[in-house]
Design a protein around this motif. Structure first.
Motif, PDB file in Angstrom:
ATOM      1  N   LEU A 264       7.871 -21.546  12.418  1.00 20.76           N
ATOM      2  CA  LEU A 264       8.823 -20.887  13.306  1.00 20.76           C
ATOM      3  C   LEU A 264      10.185 -21.569  13.275  1.00 20.76           C
ATOM      4  CD1 LEU A 264       6.598 -20.080  16.418  1.00 20.76           C
ATOM      5  CD2 LEU A 264       7.410 -18.500  14.658  1.00 20.76           C
ATOM      6  N   ALA A 265      10.186 -22.903  13.163  1.00 22.57           N
ATOM      7  CA  ALA A 265      11.454 -23.639  13.112  1.00 22.57           C
ATOM      8  C   ALA A 265      12.247 -23.262  11.866  1.00 22.57           C
ATOM      9  CB  ALA A 265      11.184 -25.140  13.137  1.00 22.57           C
ATOM     10  N   VAL A 266      11.534 -22.973  10.780  1.00 21.91           N
ATOM     11  CA  VAL A 266      12.201 -22.603   9.530  1.00 21.91           C
ATOM     12  C   VAL A 266      12.688 -21.157   9.579  1.00 21.91           C
ATOM     13  CG1 VAL A 266      11.870 -22.227   7.055  1.00 21.91           C
ATOM     14  CG2 VAL A 266      10.937 -24.277   8.149  1.00 21.91           C
ATOM     15  N   LEU A 267      11.866 -20.262  10.117  1.00 22.76           N
ATOM     16  CA  LEU A 267      12.177 -18.838  10.068  1.00 22.76           C
ATOM     17  C   LEU A 267      13.194 -18.401  11.119  1.00 22.76           C
ATOM     18  CD1 LEU A 267       8.623 -17.303   9.455  1.00 22.76           C
ATOM     19  CD2 LEU A 267      10.412 -17.786   7.779  1.00 22.76           C
ATOM     20  N   ALA A 268      13.155 -19.034  12.279  1.00 32.03           N
ATOM     21  CA  ALA A 268      14.000 -18.572  13.390  1.00 32.03           C
ATOM     22  C   ALA A 268      15.441 -19.044  13.232  1.00 32.03           C
ATOM     23  CB  ALA A 268      13.440 -19.064  14.713  1.00 32.03           C
ATOM     24  N   ASP A 269      16.355 -18.211  13.682  1.00 29.62           N
ATOM     25  CA  ASP A 269      17.778 -18.565  13.640  1.00 29.62           C
ATOM     26  C   ASP A 269      18.185 -19.457  14.801  1.00 29.62           C
ATOM     27  OD1 ASP A 269      18.139 -17.010  11.357  1.00 29.62           O
ATOM     28  OD2 ASP A 269      18.523 -15.198  12.538  1.00 29.62           O
ATOM     29  N   GLU A 270      17.388 -19.485  15.846  1.00 24.56           N
ATOM     30  CA  GLU A 270      17.682 -20.286  17.035  1.00 24.56           C
ATOM     31  C   GLU A 270      16.569 -21.310  17.249  1.00 24.56           C
ATOM     32  OE1 GLU A 270      20.410 -20.125  18.710  1.00 24.56           O
ATOM     33  OE2 GLU A 270      21.246 -18.304  17.821  1.00 24.56           O
ATOM     34  N   PRO A 271      16.881 -22.414  17.947  1.00 26.19           N
ATOM     35  CA  PRO A 271      15.852 -23.437  18.203  1.00 26.19           C
ATOM     36  C   PRO A 271      14.650 -22.874  18.946  1.00 26.19           C
ATOM     37  CG  PRO A 271      18.034 -24.299  18.684  1.00 26.19           C
ATOM     38  CD  PRO A 271      18.199 -22.828  18.439  1.00 26.19           C
ATOM     39  N   ILE A 272      13.451 -23.211  18.471  1.00 29.25           N
ATOM     40  CA  ILE A 272      12.204 -22.784  19.088  1.00 29.25           C
ATOM     41  C   ILE A 272      11.344 -24.015  19.345  1.00 29.25           C
ATOM     42  CG2 ILE A 272      10.038 -21.541  18.704  1.00 29.25           C
ATOM     43  CD1 ILE A 272      11.557 -19.432  17.230  1.00 29.25           C
ATOM     44  N   VAL A 273      10.743 -24.092  20.518  1.00 33.35           N
ATOM     45  CA  VAL A 273       9.844 -25.189  20.866  1.00 33.35           C
ATOM     46  C   VAL A 273       8.550 -24.594  21.393  1.00 33.35           C
ATOM     47  CG1 VAL A 273      11.816 -26.647  21.486  1.00 33.35           C
ATOM     48  CG2 VAL A 273      10.593 -25.401  23.280  1.00 33.35           C
ATOM     49  N   THR A 274       7.529 -25.424  21.530  1.00 30.76           N
ATOM     50  CA  THR A 274       6.284 -24.973  22.158  1.00 30.76           C
ATOM     51  C   THR A 274       6.063 -25.760  23.441  1.00 30.76           C
ATOM     52  OG1 THR A 274       4.958 -26.535  20.858  1.00 30.76           O
ATOM     53  CG2 THR A 274       5.215 -24.309  19.986  1.00 30.76           C
ATOM     54  N   LEU A 275       5.387 -25.117  24.388  1.00 28.62           N
ATOM     55  CA  LEU A 275       5.093 -25.741  25.677  1.00 28.62           C
ATOM     56  C   LEU A 275       3.604 -25.588  25.957  1.00 28.62           C
ATOM     57  CD1 LEU A 275       6.215 -27.076  28.297  1.00 28.62           C
ATOM     58  CD2 LEU A 275       6.382 -24.763  29.245  1.00 28.62           C
ATOM     59  N   GLU A 276       2.909 -26.705  26.139  1.00 27.56           N
ATOM     60  CA  GLU A 276       1.478 -26.701  26.428  1.00 27.56           C
ATOM     61  C   GLU A 276       1.269 -27.145  27.877  1.00 27.56           C
ATOM     62  OE1 GLU A 276      -0.007 -29.658  23.788  1.00 27.56           O
ATOM     63  OE2 GLU A 276       1.204 -28.936  22.112  1.00 27.56           O
ATOM     64  N   VAL A 277       0.138 -26.755  28.445  1.00 28.50           N
ATOM     65  CA  VAL A 277      -0.202 -27.241  29.785  1.00 28.50           C
ATOM     66  C   VAL A 277      -1.608 -27.826  29.741  1.00 28.50           C
ATOM     67  CG1 VAL A 277      -0.909 -24.904  30.484  1.00 28.50           C
ATOM     68  CG2 VAL A 277      -0.515 -26.650  32.212  1.00 28.50           C
ATOM     69  N   HIS A 278      -1.722 -29.102  30.094  1.00 29.21           N
ATOM     70  CA  HIS A 278      -2.979 -29.842  30.099  1.00 29.21           C
ATOM     71  C   HIS A 278      -3.328 -30.255  31.530  1.00 29.21           C
ATOM     72  CE1 HIS A 278      -3.021 -30.589  25.662  1.00 29.21           C
ATOM     73  NE2 HIS A 278      -1.720 -30.479  25.814  1.00 29.21           N
ATOM     74  N   PRO A 279      -4.602 -30.519  31.790  1.00 29.62           N
ATOM     75  CA  PRO A 279      -4.953 -31.118  33.090  1.00 29.62           C
ATOM     76  C   PRO A 279      -4.257 -32.461  33.240  1.00 29.62           C
ATOM     77  CG  PRO A 279      -6.915 -30.320  31.942  1.00 29.62           C
ATOM     78  CD  PRO A 279      -5.785 -30.253  30.964  1.00 29.62           C
TER      79      PRO A 279
ATOM     80  N   SER B 237       0.580 -12.611  34.620  1.00 28.73           N
ATOM     81  CA  SER B 237       0.182 -11.737  33.520  1.00 28.73           C
ATOM     82  C   SER B 237      -0.870 -12.346  32.609  1.00 28.73           C
ATOM     83  CB  SER B 237       1.412 -11.366  32.676  1.00 28.73           C
ATOM     84  OG  SER B 237       2.038 -12.544  32.187  1.00 28.73           O
ATOM     85  N   SER B 238      -1.331 -13.566  32.920  1.00 28.52           N
ATOM     86  CA  SER B 238      -2.302 -14.242  32.059  1.00 28.52           C
ATOM     87  C   SER B 238      -3.333 -14.978  32.900  1.00 28.52           C
ATOM     88  CB  SER B 238      -1.599 -15.227  31.121  1.00 28.52           C
ATOM     89  OG  SER B 238      -2.537 -16.023  30.435  1.00 28.52           O
ATOM     90  N   ILE B 239      -4.608 -14.574  32.756  1.00 29.17           N
ATOM     91  CA  ILE B 239      -5.675 -15.257  33.479  1.00 29.17           C
ATOM     92  C   ILE B 239      -5.821 -16.692  32.990  1.00 29.17           C
ATOM     93  CG2 ILE B 239      -8.165 -15.257  33.914  1.00 29.17           C
ATOM     94  CD1 ILE B 239      -8.130 -12.244  33.728  1.00 29.17           C
ATOM     95  N   THR B 240      -5.624 -16.896  31.692  1.00 30.02           N
ATOM     96  CA  THR B 240      -5.730 -18.239  31.116  1.00 30.02           C
ATOM     97  C   THR B 240      -4.725 -19.185  31.762  1.00 30.02           C
ATOM     98  OG1 THR B 240      -6.452 -17.324  28.993  1.00 30.02           O
ATOM     99  CG2 THR B 240      -5.621 -19.586  28.993  1.00 30.02           C
ATOM    100  N   VAL B 241      -3.486 -18.715  31.911  1.00 25.57           N
ATOM    101  CA  VAL B 241      -2.451 -19.532  32.542  1.00 25.57           C
ATOM    102  C   VAL B 241      -2.773 -19.754  34.014  1.00 25.57           C
ATOM    103  CG1 VAL B 241      -0.015 -19.653  33.162  1.00 25.57           C
ATOM    104  CG2 VAL B 241      -0.688 -18.763  30.926  1.00 25.57           C
ATOM    105  N   ALA B 242      -3.236 -18.711  34.699  1.00 28.98           N
ATOM    106  CA  ALA B 242      -3.544 -18.832  36.120  1.00 28.98           C
ATOM    107  C   ALA B 242      -4.633 -19.875  36.357  1.00 28.98           C
ATOM    108  CB  ALA B 242      -3.990 -17.475  36.672  1.00 28.98           C
ATOM    109  N   ARG B 243      -5.656 -19.879  35.508  1.00 33.69           N
ATOM    110  CA  ARG B 243      -6.724 -20.859  35.655  1.00 33.69           C
ATOM    111  C   ARG B 243      -6.240 -22.266  35.347  1.00 33.69           C
ATOM    112  NH1 ARG B 243     -11.515 -17.494  32.484  1.00 33.69           N
ATOM    113  NH2 ARG B 243     -12.023 -16.040  34.199  1.00 33.69           N
ATOM    114  N   ALA B 244      -5.454 -22.403  34.289  1.00 37.30           N
ATOM    115  CA  ALA B 244      -5.004 -23.732  33.866  1.00 37.30           C
ATOM    116  C   ALA B 244      -4.059 -24.366  34.875  1.00 37.30           C
ATOM    117  CB  ALA B 244      -4.330 -23.644  32.505  1.00 37.30           C
TER     118      ALA B 244
END
Length: 438
Positions: A42-57, A90-97
């Protein structure tokens, strides 16, 4: 610190502006290795900066003293809270985490994007306890916290960020490609605080080393240099807190005086560096060097302390303080033009980092050259030397060789991880930005 529990980790792909990308399938689980590959693509293909955001316990044990705390009303905490709240709808996965309210958010900036805001600003700190290891805060360079996790991409979640002084309102990416979340304010503030915390950690370590050295040396002039630099911290801390709350810097903070003191120290570091380089250039190439002659240009190089090592630490301290100031200036510049905050931030940051990167690289080259020198036997008429003389020579040779340990002259830019601990009350602690890999 690692998390041994098997868990599902929601991961968002955040853009700093409207971009269109293809090949990202939302909802499909992936491994940590696959996620790393995706970031790079994604960093190579995208014209703008892209990052990822994870959520852990949130880990049970966490040293919050290493980070920068921000209350729930701070822009970063608000942007993060709004982002998570809308995503959970909009996401059960996010709501649970995120249901507990206490989570560890991990933003990973790909190497290509990290290079945009200064290649030398986040470097690995080599661990002397393990070959090839680096120091980490919460998530180590091998990704052990993610080893037992399943990553699930979350898409189409538009954060309800406010423009304010931090950037444009976040929203969904333009149609025509895979939907990404545009969250420029969130990315800007997380990167700014994480980089500032990283620089402050370097400052603390330099202070510890200098204090020990000056206690041995008892040199008033060096002690004055140390005190003047250490005195800059209060103004920088106040300016950091004010800017992160989107306030305006004023003369009363004393930041101008602090910057003058830091620039003066950097000037001294430049002059000392030039003397060291000239001294090394004057040595006969390929020939052993007598210890006494070497000590004239590098006082105390053969000892645990010494003026030379104090000068090194003073240079490291000045660089660490200047990096914090540069981050402040870059944030202020970005907040002055909310149209494209991250682009303005990276442009200002990279420009001012060049001198610091060059100074650090040149000091590293001096240390590497010193560590490669061969010491000659002492000059004298006696054919036999005392045990004390032999011990001193061997000890000095060992100490000089270790000067090059862990020195990175031209370190490769790596992915950068910025970890944010969010408490139940919405307040956050941002930990020093760290390279994901060596």
């Amino acid at each position: 610190m690692t998390d041994d529990r098997r868990t599902t980790v929601p991961v968002w792909t955040l853009a700093t502006a409207d971009v269109q990308v293809s090949g990202l399938t939302v909802g499909d689980s992936m491994t940590a290795e696959r996620l790393a590959e995706l970031r790079g693509v994604l960093a190579v293909l995208a014209d703008e900066p892209i990052v990822t955001l994870e959520v852990h316990p949130l880990p049970d044990r966490i040293d919050r003293g290493h980070g920068i705390p921000l209350d729930a009303a701070s822009p970063l905490a608000q942007h993060l809270s709004q982002f998570v709240t809308q995503s959970a709808r909009s996401s059960i996965t996010v709501a649970r985490a995120t249901s507990s309210g206490e989570c560890l958010y991990r933003m990973v900036v790909p190497a290509k994007v990290a290079a945009q805001f200064g290649e030398g600003i986040v470097r690995p700190m080599v661990s002397k306890g393990a070959a090839g290891g680096v120091f980490g805060e919460l998530v180590n360079s091998t990704g052990r916290i993610a080893a037992k996790a399943t990553f699930v991409p979350v898409g189409g979640a538009a954060a309800a960020g406010t423009a304010g002084g931090a950037g444009v309102t976040a929203g969904a990416a333009a149609a025509g490609g895979t939907a990404l979340t545009v969250a420029a304010p969130l990315v800007l503030m997380a990167v700014a605080v994480g980089v500032s915390a990283h620089a402050d950690r370097q400052r603390r370590q330099a202070i510890e080393h200098i204090t020990k050295l000056l206690e041995q040396l008892q040199e008033d002039k060096l002690d004055d240099e140390h005190s003047e630099l250490d005195g800059c911290r209060d103004a920088i801390d106040k300016a950091t807190a004010l800017l992160l709350d989107q306030g305006k810097l004023g003369v009363s903070l004393g930041l101008d005086s602090a910057v003058h003191a830091i620039n003066t120290a950097l000037g001294k570091a430049d002059r000392r560096l030039a003397r060291w380089q000239n001294a090394l250039d004057a040595l006969p190439p390929g020939e052993p060097v007598e210890l006494g002659a070497l000590a004239k240009s590098f006082p105390g190089v053969d000892d645990h302390g010494g003026t030379f090592r104090a000068h090194l630490e003073l240079a490291h301290l000045a660089v660490a303080l200047k990096r914090r100031v540069v981050v402040l200036q870059a944030v202020e510049h970005a907040q002055g033009d909310i149209g494209n905050p991250f682009e303005n931030f990276t442009r200002a940051l990279k420009r001012d980092q060049q001198r610091l990167d060059e100074l650090e690289s040149n000091i590293a080259r001096v240390l590497v050259r010193l560590s490669a020198l061969e010491l000659a036997r002492p000059n004298g008429l006696r054919p036999v030397f005392t045990t004390g003389e032999v011990d001193r020579l061997m000890s000095a040779a060992h100490r000089i060789r270790t000067l090059g340990d862990g020195v990175a002259v031209n370190s490769r830019t790596a992915d950068v991880a910025i970890e944010v601990a969010r408490e139940k009350d919405g307040s956050v602690v941002v930990f020093p930005a760290l390279p994901v890999q060596v």
